[in-house]
Design a protein around this motif. Structure first.
Motif, PDB file in Angstrom:
ATOM      1  N   ASP A  57      23.280  32.384  45.332  1.00  0.00           N
ATOM      2  CA  ASP A  57      24.110  32.304  46.523  1.00  0.00           C
ATOM      3  C   ASP A  57      25.551  31.931  46.178  1.00  0.00           C
ATOM      4  O   ASP A  57      26.477  32.264  46.924  1.00  0.00           O
ATOM      5  CB  ASP A  57      23.554  31.254  47.489  1.00  0.00           C
ATOM      6  CG  ASP A  57      22.142  31.585  47.946  1.00  0.00           C
ATOM      7  OD1 ASP A  57      21.832  32.792  48.063  1.00  0.00           O
ATOM      8  OD2 ASP A  57      21.360  30.644  48.170  1.00  0.00           O
ATOM      9  N   HIS A  58      25.751  31.235  45.054  1.00  0.00           N
ATOM     10  CA  HIS A  58      27.083  30.772  44.667  1.00  0.00           C
ATOM     11  C   HIS A  58      27.815  31.765  43.772  1.00  0.00           C
ATOM     12  O   HIS A  58      28.922  31.482  43.303  1.00  0.00           O
ATOM     13  CB  HIS A  58      26.970  29.431  43.941  1.00  0.00           C
ATOM     14  CG  HIS A  58      26.233  29.504  42.632  1.00  0.00           C
ATOM     15  ND1 HIS A  58      24.901  29.844  42.561  1.00  0.00           N
ATOM     16  CD2 HIS A  58      26.643  29.321  41.343  1.00  0.00           C
ATOM     17  CE1 HIS A  58      24.514  29.846  41.290  1.00  0.00           C
ATOM     18  NE2 HIS A  58      25.560  29.546  40.539  1.00  0.00           N
ATOM     19  N   GLY A  78      35.919  30.709  48.200  1.00  0.00           N
ATOM     20  CA  GLY A  78      34.762  30.210  47.466  1.00  0.00           C
ATOM     21  C   GLY A  78      34.596  28.707  47.619  1.00  0.00           C
ATOM     22  O   GLY A  78      33.484  28.205  47.841  1.00  0.00           O
ATOM     23  N   MET A  79      35.694  27.982  47.507  1.00  0.00           N
ATOM     24  CA  MET A  79      35.617  26.527  47.623  1.00  0.00           C
ATOM     25  C   MET A  79      35.210  26.097  49.028  1.00  0.00           C
ATOM     26  O   MET A  79      34.610  25.039  49.216  1.00  0.00           O
ATOM     27  CB  MET A  79      36.963  25.914  47.232  1.00  0.00           C
ATOM     28  CG  MET A  79      37.267  26.071  45.738  1.00  0.00           C
ATOM     29  SD  MET A  79      38.905  25.439  45.257  1.00  0.00           S
ATOM     30  CE  MET A  79      38.730  23.704  45.670  1.00  0.00           C
ATOM     31  N   ASP A  80      35.517  26.929  50.027  1.00  0.00           N
ATOM     32  CA  ASP A  80      35.137  26.618  51.410  1.00  0.00           C
ATOM     33  C   ASP A  80      33.688  26.961  51.719  1.00  0.00           C
ATOM     34  O   ASP A  80      33.111  26.439  52.673  1.00  0.00           O
ATOM     35  CB  ASP A  80      36.033  27.378  52.395  1.00  0.00           C
ATOM     36  CG  ASP A  80      37.425  26.774  52.503  1.00  0.00           C
ATOM     37  OD1 ASP A  80      37.596  25.612  52.099  1.00  0.00           O
ATOM     38  OD2 ASP A  80      38.333  27.475  52.988  1.00  0.00           O
ATOM     39  N   THR A  81      33.088  27.865  50.927  1.00  0.00           N
ATOM     40  CA  THR A  81      31.765  28.394  51.275  1.00  0.00           C
ATOM     41  C   THR A  81      30.694  28.131  50.219  1.00  0.00           C
ATOM     42  O   THR A  81      29.575  28.627  50.336  1.00  0.00           O
ATOM     43  CB  THR A  81      31.850  29.914  51.524  1.00  0.00           C
ATOM     44  OG1 THR A  81      32.388  30.550  50.358  1.00  0.00           O
ATOM     45  CG2 THR A  81      32.732  30.235  52.715  1.00  0.00           C
ATOM     46  N   GLY A  82      31.017  27.369  49.177  1.00  0.00           N
ATOM     47  CA  GLY A  82      30.026  27.049  48.164  1.00  0.00           C
ATOM     48  C   GLY A  82      29.889  28.076  47.064  1.00  0.00           C
ATOM     49  O   GLY A  82      28.946  28.018  46.276  1.00  0.00           O
ATOM     50  N   VAL A  83      30.805  29.023  46.991  1.00  0.00           N
ATOM     51  CA  VAL A  83      30.810  30.023  45.906  1.00  0.00           C
ATOM     52  C   VAL A  83      31.748  29.521  44.820  1.00  0.00           C
ATOM     53  O   VAL A  83      32.885  29.138  45.106  1.00  0.00           O
ATOM     54  CB  VAL A  83      31.281  31.398  46.424  1.00  0.00           C
ATOM     55  CG1 VAL A  83      31.404  32.395  45.277  1.00  0.00           C
ATOM     56  CG2 VAL A  83      30.325  31.912  47.487  1.00  0.00           C
ATOM     57  N   ASP A  84      31.276  29.512  43.563  1.00  0.00           N
ATOM     58  CA  ASP A  84      32.131  29.016  42.484  1.00  0.00           C
ATOM     59  C   ASP A  84      32.161  29.936  41.265  1.00  0.00           C
ATOM     60  O   ASP A  84      32.694  29.554  40.217  1.00  0.00           O
ATOM     61  CB  ASP A  84      31.698  27.614  42.056  1.00  0.00           C
ATOM     62  CG  ASP A  84      30.315  27.571  41.398  1.00  0.00           C
ATOM     63  OD1 ASP A  84      29.662  28.641  41.273  1.00  0.00           O
ATOM     64  OD2 ASP A  84      29.888  26.471  41.011  1.00  0.00           O
ATOM     65  N   ALA A  95      31.221  36.871  33.830  1.00  0.00           N
ATOM     66  CA  ALA A  95      31.051  35.914  34.915  1.00  0.00           C
ATOM     67  C   ALA A  95      32.203  34.921  34.785  1.00  0.00           C
ATOM     68  O   ALA A  95      32.426  34.360  33.710  1.00  0.00           O
ATOM     69  CB  ALA A  95      29.714  35.198  34.816  1.00  0.00           C
ATOM     70  N   ALA A  96      32.956  34.742  35.844  1.00  0.00           N
ATOM     71  CA  ALA A  96      34.134  33.872  35.814  1.00  0.00           C
ATOM     72  C   ALA A  96      33.947  32.734  36.814  1.00  0.00           C
ATOM     73  O   ALA A  96      33.865  32.973  38.017  1.00  0.00           O
ATOM     74  CB  ALA A  96      35.388  34.674  36.132  1.00  0.00           C
ATOM     75  N   LYS A  97      33.876  31.510  36.280  1.00  0.00           N
ATOM     76  CA  LYS A  97      33.706  30.336  37.131  1.00  0.00           C
ATOM     77  C   LYS A  97      35.082  29.767  37.483  1.00  0.00           C
ATOM     78  O   LYS A  97      35.998  29.796  36.672  1.00  0.00           O
ATOM     79  CB  LYS A  97      32.867  29.280  36.401  1.00  0.00           C
ATOM     80  CG  LYS A  97      32.430  28.113  37.270  1.00  0.00           C
ATOM     81  CD  LYS A  97      31.525  27.176  36.485  1.00  0.00           C
ATOM     82  CE  LYS A  97      30.932  26.093  37.383  1.00  0.00           C
ATOM     83  NZ  LYS A  97      31.967  25.266  38.036  1.00  0.00           N
ATOM     84  N   PHE A  98      35.210  29.273  38.696  1.00  0.00           N
ATOM     85  CA  PHE A  98      36.489  28.712  39.114  1.00  0.00           C
ATOM     86  C   PHE A  98      36.272  27.408  39.859  1.00  0.00           C
ATOM     87  O   PHE A  98      35.181  27.114  40.360  1.00  0.00           O
ATOM     88  CB  PHE A  98      37.269  29.710  39.988  1.00  0.00           C
ATOM     89  CG  PHE A  98      36.494  30.254  41.161  1.00  0.00           C
ATOM     90  CD1 PHE A  98      36.428  29.556  42.357  1.00  0.00           C
ATOM     91  CD2 PHE A  98      35.839  31.477  41.074  1.00  0.00           C
ATOM     92  CE1 PHE A  98      35.725  30.071  43.450  1.00  0.00           C
ATOM     93  CE2 PHE A  98      35.132  32.003  42.150  1.00  0.00           C
ATOM     94  CZ  PHE A  98      35.076  31.292  43.343  1.00  0.00           C
ATOM     95  N   ASP A  99      37.326  26.592  39.923  1.00  0.00           N
ATOM     96  CA  ASP A  99      37.288  25.328  40.644  1.00  0.00           C
ATOM     97  C   ASP A  99      38.710  24.975  41.070  1.00  0.00           C
ATOM     98  O   ASP A  99      39.607  25.821  41.026  1.00  0.00           O
ATOM     99  CB  ASP A  99      36.648  24.218  39.795  1.00  0.00           C
ATOM    100  CG  ASP A  99      37.334  24.031  38.446  1.00  0.00           C
ATOM    101  OD1 ASP A  99      38.538  24.340  38.328  1.00  0.00           O
ATOM    102  OD2 ASP A  99      36.662  23.584  37.496  1.00  0.00           O
ATOM    103  N   ARG A 100      38.924  23.734  41.451  1.00  0.00           N
ATOM    104  CA  ARG A 100      40.238  23.341  41.955  1.00  0.00           C
ATOM    105  C   ARG A 100      41.321  23.495  40.903  1.00  0.00           C
ATOM    106  O   ARG A 100      42.482  23.758  41.238  1.00  0.00           O
ATOM    107  CB  ARG A 100      40.205  21.889  42.468  1.00  0.00           C
ATOM    108  CG  ARG A 100      41.528  21.432  43.052  1.00  0.00           C
ATOM    109  CD  ARG A 100      41.364  20.310  44.024  1.00  0.00           C
ATOM    110  NE  ARG A 100      40.631  20.724  45.214  1.00  0.00           N
ATOM    111  CZ  ARG A 100      41.188  21.365  46.246  1.00  0.00           C
ATOM    112  NH1 ARG A 100      42.463  21.713  46.205  1.00  0.00           N
ATOM    113  NH2 ARG A 100      40.474  21.681  47.300  1.00  0.00           N
TER     114      ARG A 100
END
Length: 211
Positions: A95-96, A131-137, A176-181
């Motif tokens: 889901d993320h 993504g940060m608003d919906t739980g996708v990272d 696969a590319a992970k992102f965060d703040r």
């Protein structure tokens, strides 16, 4: 600002989506030579443009100048059903994790060299904010290998899913590319603007998530 249009609501945005489909045709058929996608009406639409797709549109003065589509990996998507040979490891699903597809920007807004154009920054920032608003990272991308270093420089954590392969006349690698703040901060610093790029942040249901 970037507008987010759910697949179930494309009928309410007929003009914007018509422009987006024509932009996709210009980029992928006329410029990149993916003739299998050619349509007589010059609107590039495929089997994944359904109710589960998420469209992100960038407009300037009423004209669509940038577009991208996000697809849930819990349903059929490009890597699972069109380009499975690009993945040589266990395919990321969840889901993320969503797939980033059909990224398109009109020529006058692309910028030059290998730097990130303002339009590209806006579209990437939209993915990270959404993504940060919906739980996708994390997102899956099928792309030119030249983008690998650029994504790392933008503070994405990038994991190749296989070696580059030739698709049509282009070299393509799946990652696969992970992102965060940290990613969002880098994009905002480059843009020189820390305000949100999203016109609105709708409550979006994440495919398969527990409500």
């Amino acid at each position: 600002m970037i507008e987010i249009i759910k697949g179930t609501e494309v009928g309410r945005y007929a003009d914007e989506m018509d422009q987006a489909y024509r932009l996709r045709h210009t980029v992928f058929v006329e410029e990149m030579g993916w003739t299998d996608l050619a349509k007589p009406d010059r609107r590039e639409i495929d089997q994944f443009d359904d109710e589960h797709a998420l469209h992100m549109i960038y407009r300037r003065d009423g004209e669509v100048v940038g577009y991208q589509r996000m697809l849930p990996t819990t349903r059929p998507h490009l890597l699972s059903h069109v380009l499975p040979e690009l993945c040589e490891v266990e395919r990321p699903v969840g889901d993320h994790i969503w797939e980033w597809t059909r990224y398109s920007v009109r020529k006058p807004f692309r910028g030059g060299g290998r730097g990130l154009s303002p339009a590209a920054n806006m579209l990437l920032s939209a993915i990270v904010e959404w993504g940060m608003d919906t739980g996708v990272d994390r997102m899956i991308i099928e792309m030119d290998p030249i983008w690998l270093l650029r994504l790392v420089q933008l503070h994405f954590l990038v994991e190749p899913l296989g070696i580059p392969r030739t698709v049509g006349s282009a070299s393509v690698v799946a990652v696969a590319a992970k992102f965060d703040r940290r990613t969002l901060t880098m994009l905002r610093d480059l843009r020189g603007d820390h305000r949100s790029v999203l016109r609105s942040t709708p409550e979006l249901e994440i495919e398969g998530a527990v409500s």
